[in-house]
Enzyme design. Structure first.
Site, PDB file in Angstrom:
ATOM      1  N   ASP A 115       0.861  -1.181   0.000  1.00  0.00           N
ATOM      2  CA  ASP A 115       0.000   0.000   0.000  1.00  0.00           C
ATOM      3  C   ASP A 115       0.896   1.230   0.000  1.00  0.00           C
ATOM      4  O   ASP A 115       1.929   1.252   0.674  1.00  0.00           O
ATOM      5  CB  ASP A 115      -0.906   0.024   1.235  1.00  0.00           C
ATOM      6  N   ASP A 133      -6.912  -1.636  -4.699  1.00  0.00           N
ATOM      7  CA  ASP A 133      -7.997  -1.247  -3.797  1.00  0.00           C
ATOM      8  C   ASP A 133      -8.957  -0.273  -4.478  1.00  0.00           C
ATOM      9  O   ASP A 133     -10.172  -0.338  -4.274  1.00  0.00           O
ATOM     10  CB  ASP A 133      -7.440  -0.615  -2.525  1.00  0.00           C
TER      11      ASP A 133
END
Length: 153
Positions: A115, A133
């Site tokens: 991330d 995401d």
């Protein structure tokens, strides 16, 4: 022809996600935070959990369990894709699947999901996320909007 475009979208989604993650790994893993503007940072995070770090996997078997769960969910979404009669449903399922595969790839390759996108406002931070995401979120929002529209007709 339309399914060919969806297949292309699927692979482009995975590729875009992996290219962005590899970029983040190479450029930012030694720098915890890089401020882009007042509300956006690049913040390198290896997320061993699922959404927002929930259910953080500590042991290798837990990582493989999370991979197994994600694969089962992909099979379910793939079935919904197969059963869908509306092209837009298939489009949004494709977004979900490409994002899910991108995150499964990370979990298998690194034991965690990469991330790096960090949105914030003053002291409020949204948990770091990635392109996969975004694809999953857009797909889910699209499916929800279609289902609400179908129920109102």
């Amino acid at each position: 022809m339309k399914n060919g475009l969806l297949a292309l979208l699927f692979f482009i989604g995975i590729a875009a996600d992996q290219v962005a993650k590899n970029w983040a790994i190479k450029l930012f893993q030694n720098q915890e935070l890089f401020a882009v503007c007042d509300v956006f940072n690049i913040s390198f995070v290896m997320n061993k959990g699922v959404s927002f770090g929930f259910l953080r996997a500590g042991e290798v078997y837990q990582t493989y369990l999370l991979i197994l769960i994600a694969v089962v969910l992909c099979v379910i979404v793939g079935y919904w894709f197969y059963k869908a009669t509306c092209y837009f449903q298939k489009f949004f399922y494709t977004l979900i699947l490409s994002g899910a595969v991108g995150n499964i790839w990370d979990r298998y390759a690194y034991g965690a999901v990469v991330d790096f996108l960090d949105l914030h406002y003053k002291s409020y931070h949204w948990p770091a996320f990635n392109i996969a995401d975004v694809l999953i979120s857009l797909g889910v929002i699209g499916i929800l909007l279609i289902s609400f529209r179908q129920k109102s007709e």
